[in-house]
Design a protein around this motif. Structure first.
Motif, PDB file in Angstrom:
ATOM      1  N   LEU A 248       0.812  -1.215   0.000  1.00 35.17           N
ATOM      2  CA  LEU A 248       0.000   0.000   0.000  1.00 35.17           C
ATOM      3  C   LEU A 248       0.845   1.265   0.000  1.00 35.17           C
ATOM      4  O   LEU A 248       0.394   2.327  -0.458  1.00 35.17           O
ATOM      5  CB  LEU A 248      -0.935   0.001   1.221  1.00 35.17           C
ATOM      6  CG  LEU A 248      -2.119  -0.971   1.159  1.00 35.17           C
ATOM      7  CD1 LEU A 248      -2.808  -1.048   2.510  1.00 35.17           C
ATOM      8  CD2 LEU A 248      -3.104  -0.562   0.068  1.00 35.17           C
ATOM      9  N   PRO A 256       0.038  -4.084  -7.127  1.00 38.19           N
ATOM     10  CA  PRO A 256      -0.681  -2.855  -6.765  1.00 38.19           C
ATOM     11  C   PRO A 256      -2.015  -3.204  -6.105  1.00 38.19           C
ATOM     12  O   PRO A 256      -2.859  -3.870  -6.714  1.00 38.19           O
ATOM     13  CB  PRO A 256      -0.886  -2.160  -8.112  1.00 38.19           C
ATOM     14  CG  PRO A 256       0.152  -2.758  -9.023  1.00 38.19           C
ATOM     15  CD  PRO A 256       0.309  -4.170  -8.565  1.00 38.19           C
ATOM     16  N   MET A 257      -2.207  -2.778  -4.878  1.00 39.50           N
ATOM     17  CA  MET A 257      -3.430  -3.119  -4.158  1.00 39.50           C
ATOM     18  C   MET A 257      -4.683  -2.541  -4.821  1.00 39.50           C
ATOM     19  O   MET A 257      -5.793  -3.010  -4.580  1.00 39.50           O
ATOM     20  CB  MET A 257      -3.337  -2.643  -2.709  1.00 39.50           C
ATOM     21  CG  MET A 257      -2.339  -3.418  -1.864  1.00 39.50           C
ATOM     22  SD  MET A 257      -2.804  -5.169  -1.644  1.00 39.50           S
ATOM     23  CE  MET A 257      -1.503  -5.985  -2.585  1.00 39.50           C
ATOM     24  N   ARG A 258      -4.481  -1.541  -5.693  1.00 40.24           N
ATOM     25  CA  ARG A 258      -5.621  -0.973  -6.419  1.00 40.24           C
ATOM     26  C   ARG A 258      -6.291  -2.027  -7.306  1.00 40.24           C
ATOM     27  O   ARG A 258      -7.483  -1.906  -7.634  1.00 40.24           O
ATOM     28  CB  ARG A 258      -5.158   0.202  -7.276  1.00 40.24           C
ATOM     29  CG  ARG A 258      -4.069  -0.146  -8.262  1.00 40.24           C
ATOM     30  CD  ARG A 258      -3.631   1.019  -9.129  1.00 40.24           C
ATOM     31  NE  ARG A 258      -2.394   0.742  -9.833  1.00 40.24           N
ATOM     32  CZ  ARG A 258      -2.308  -0.027 -10.912  1.00 40.24           C
ATOM     33  NH1 ARG A 258      -3.415  -0.580 -11.420  1.00 40.24           N
ATOM     34  NH2 ARG A 258      -1.144  -0.233 -11.498  1.00 40.24           N
ATOM     35  N   LEU A 259      -5.541  -3.076  -7.695  1.00 40.95           N
ATOM     36  CA  LEU A 259      -6.132  -4.106  -8.536  1.00 40.95           C
ATOM     37  C   LEU A 259      -7.277  -4.818  -7.824  1.00 40.95           C
ATOM     38  O   LEU A 259      -8.246  -5.256  -8.456  1.00 40.95           O
ATOM     39  CB  LEU A 259      -5.067  -5.129  -8.962  1.00 40.95           C
ATOM     40  CG  LEU A 259      -3.910  -4.614  -9.828  1.00 40.95           C
ATOM     41  CD1 LEU A 259      -2.983  -5.756 -10.197  1.00 40.95           C
ATOM     42  CD2 LEU A 259      -4.436  -3.920 -11.080  1.00 40.95           C
ATOM     43  N   ARG A 261      -9.404  -3.521  -6.010  1.00 37.59           N
ATOM     44  CA  ARG A 261     -10.629  -2.720  -6.061  1.00 37.59           C
ATOM     45  C   ARG A 261     -11.430  -3.030  -7.318  1.00 37.59           C
ATOM     46  O   ARG A 261     -12.591  -2.622  -7.437  1.00 37.59           O
ATOM     47  CB  ARG A 261     -10.283  -1.228  -5.991  1.00 37.59           C
ATOM     48  CG  ARG A 261      -9.719  -0.798  -4.645  1.00 37.59           C
ATOM     49  CD  ARG A 261      -9.792   0.704  -4.465  1.00 37.59           C
ATOM     50  NE  ARG A 261      -8.907   1.417  -5.377  1.00 37.59           N
ATOM     51  CZ  ARG A 261      -7.644   1.765  -5.099  1.00 37.59           C
ATOM     52  NH1 ARG A 261      -7.128   1.454  -3.917  1.00 37.59           N
ATOM     53  NH2 ARG A 261      -6.917   2.424  -5.964  1.00 37.59           N
ATOM     54  N   SER A 266     -10.727  -9.316  -8.177  1.00 40.76           N
ATOM     55  CA  SER A 266     -10.870  -9.934  -6.855  1.00 40.76           C
ATOM     56  C   SER A 266     -11.751 -11.174  -6.904  1.00 40.76           C
ATOM     57  O   SER A 266     -11.388 -12.240  -6.391  1.00 40.76           O
ATOM     58  CB  SER A 266     -11.453  -8.923  -5.867  1.00 40.76           C
ATOM     59  OG  SER A 266     -10.580  -7.835  -5.678  1.00 40.76           O
ATOM     60  N   ASP A 389      -0.245  -4.221 -16.370  1.00 40.82           N
ATOM     61  CA  ASP A 389      -0.374  -5.001 -15.140  1.00 40.82           C
ATOM     62  C   ASP A 389      -0.632  -6.482 -15.392  1.00 40.82           C
ATOM     63  O   ASP A 389      -0.889  -7.236 -14.444  1.00 40.82           O
ATOM     64  CB  ASP A 389      -1.522  -4.444 -14.288  1.00 40.82           C
ATOM     65  CG  ASP A 389      -1.194  -3.073 -13.710  1.00 40.82           C
ATOM     66  OD1 ASP A 389      -0.029  -2.848 -13.344  1.00 40.82           O
ATOM     67  OD2 ASP A 389      -2.118  -2.237 -13.629  1.00 40.82           O
TER      68      ASP A 389
END
Length: 474
Positions: A248, A256-259, A261, A266, A389
């Motif tokens: 983060l 990337p933790m945004r993935l 979202r 997910s 990504d």
């Protein structure tokens, strides 16, 4: 720029990635059919023989994410070839093993090579094929993996009985060298973002995955309440949390933790976790049912599993067409529900004197359901992210697949031991029915995860970004 679909270059990408997938997938568990002869030759204990499997599984799971990141940074083709060469060198070391310790060490190195090859094979397909044809490409790629799952006992049994267990590993050399040579000649070099490797993230992810898988594979042998297992699982969870916190704030995160979202990313990964856990646990016990329950030998057992594999191949090749009609979400959910129904059906048929013919229909149903779900889940996860990504998405997907497989087998074995055992055909049938029930339950959990997907029929917008030259080199 991406090559037009159907060109020689995209054909070579699919062919070479699928060949590498077949080699690695076969080798993951084919050695199980040779364990008896390996044990006799090396006078090895059951615990030592178990580590010829566990060493491969641990290193495979632990290095997946790191391999994807290194491929993005230094070139996917270059690292794909390096992984192949490491894999076949370790295969030769396995074939030449003079004792059980040598074999276990070589198997661990083999797992590292496999961990390099697999995410980069998937990444190259994701980059080479545009979204509207990615499902078709992944269907062909997945059909190879589905077939390999049930070919393992047949191939291992034939080689072990006809030649020697060492030829299980020697056969990797000609195929691996051919794929490596043609990859150098035929594949383009592609890169991810030109960013430094997240070294701390690599260490945390590798250690966390290693700890989690160690706890899962040792749970039934050492006891789930033992200090070894609880400590390993606890350390794995803690390292995973620290990894998330670091990612983060990292300038160039490995994932990337945004993935997460992204709903499709997910939910697709969650569905794949349960899907792989279902397949590995179900195949593990189905092979034993054919041998312990029906009295089949290793070779006949492999042949007996062919309906499952044949359905997986046909289903994977037609999954893209079904997805265009029903949508990605519906295809994944229907596939997982079909797989659950097939496994529940097998649980009901689990009797000491069960006729093989009665098992064919549920195996076909389970294989077809698996193929639909795995093909479209891969497509959804890869298609949910930007092209830059794709490597990170492939690494995440692969790691969760390995964790899911270890989790599924460990859970099913624990339930089998509680409900039955190997003392008699009746005891085995009770344990088998309970294990199949757990496998069916995991498939239902995957279907629930799949229901959270967006449910698109057309190519996902994020995946439709043009494959610009910024990430590729001719």
């Amino acid at each position: 720029m991406a090559e037009p679909v159907g060109t020689t270059k995209t054909t070579w990408v699919l062919l070479l990635a699928s060949a590498a997938n077949l080699m690695v997938a076969l080798d993951a568990m084919v050695v199980t059919t040779a364990l008896t002869r390996i044990g006799r030759e090396f006078e090895a204990s059951v615990e030592a023989l178990e580590w010829t499997i566990n060493a491969y599984t641990l290193s495979f799971a632990a290095f997946f994410l790191m391999a994807a990141a290194v491929g993005d940074r230094f070139g996917r083709r270059r690292m794909f070839v390096a992984g192949l060469l490491l894999f076949i060198a370790a295969s030769a070391a396995c074939a030449l093993a003079a004792d059980i310790g040598w074999l276990i060490t070589a198997r661990a190195i083999q797992g590292i090579g496999a961990a390099i090859v697999m995410p980069l094979a998937l990444s190259q397909i994701g980059v080479a094929f545009p979204p509207e044809r990615r499902g078709w490409a992944l269907g062909n790629y997945s059909s190879v993996a589905g077939l390999s799952t049930v070919l393992r006992p047949t191939i291992g049994g034939v080689i072990t009985q006809s030649l020697s267990w060492r030829w299980i590993f020697w056969m990797n050399l000609p195929l691996g060298l051919a794929v490596a040579i043609f990859a150098l000649i035929r594949l383009r070099e592609t890169f991810g973002p030109n960013a430094p490797i997240d070294l701390l993230g690599a260490v945390l992810s590798t250690a966390g995955a290693f700890s989690l898988v160690w706890g899962l594979v040792r749970g039934n042998a050492a006891g789930w309440s033992s200090t070894e297992v609880t400590g390993s699982l606890g350390a794995g969870v803690l390292l995973a949390l620290v990894f998330v916190l670091w990612e983060l704030r990292a300038a160039h995160p490995m994932i990337p933790m945004r993935l997460f979202r992204l709903r499709d990313f997910s939910a697709g990964n969650a569905a794949m976790f349960f899907l792989t856990g279902t397949l590995m646990s179900a195949i593990f016990f189905m092979a034993q049912l054919l041998q312990s329950g029906l009295g089949f030998g290793p070779v006949v057992t492999g042949l007996g599993l062919l309906p499952w594999g044949g359905a997986a191949v046909l289903g994977a090749r037609s999954a893209s067409r079904v997805g265009r009609r029903l949508g990605d979400r519906a295809t994944i959910v229907v596939g997982l529900l079909a797989q659950a129904a097939g496994l529940a059906w097998l649980a009901l048929l689990a009797q000491p004197a069960a006729a093989y013919a009665t098992l064919m229909a549920p195996m076909l149903l389970a294989g077809l359901g698996f193929a639909f779900a795995v093909t479209m889940a891969q497509k959804v996860v890869v298609g949910a992210v930007q092209v830059a990504d794709i490597g990170k998405a492939s690494g995440t997907l692969g790691t969760l697949r390995q964790l899911g497989g270890a989790f599924g087998v460990a859970l099913a074995v624990a339930v089998f031991a509680d409900a039955g055992g190997y003392g008699s055909p009746a005891s085995f049938s009770r344990g088998f029915a309970a294990a199949m029930g757990i496998s069916a339950g995991l498939s239902l959990l995957g279907a629930i995860a799949g229901m959270a997907l967006n449910g698109t029929k057309e190519p996902l917008a994020a995946g439709a970004v043009a494959l610009t030259g910024s990430g590729d080199k001719a």
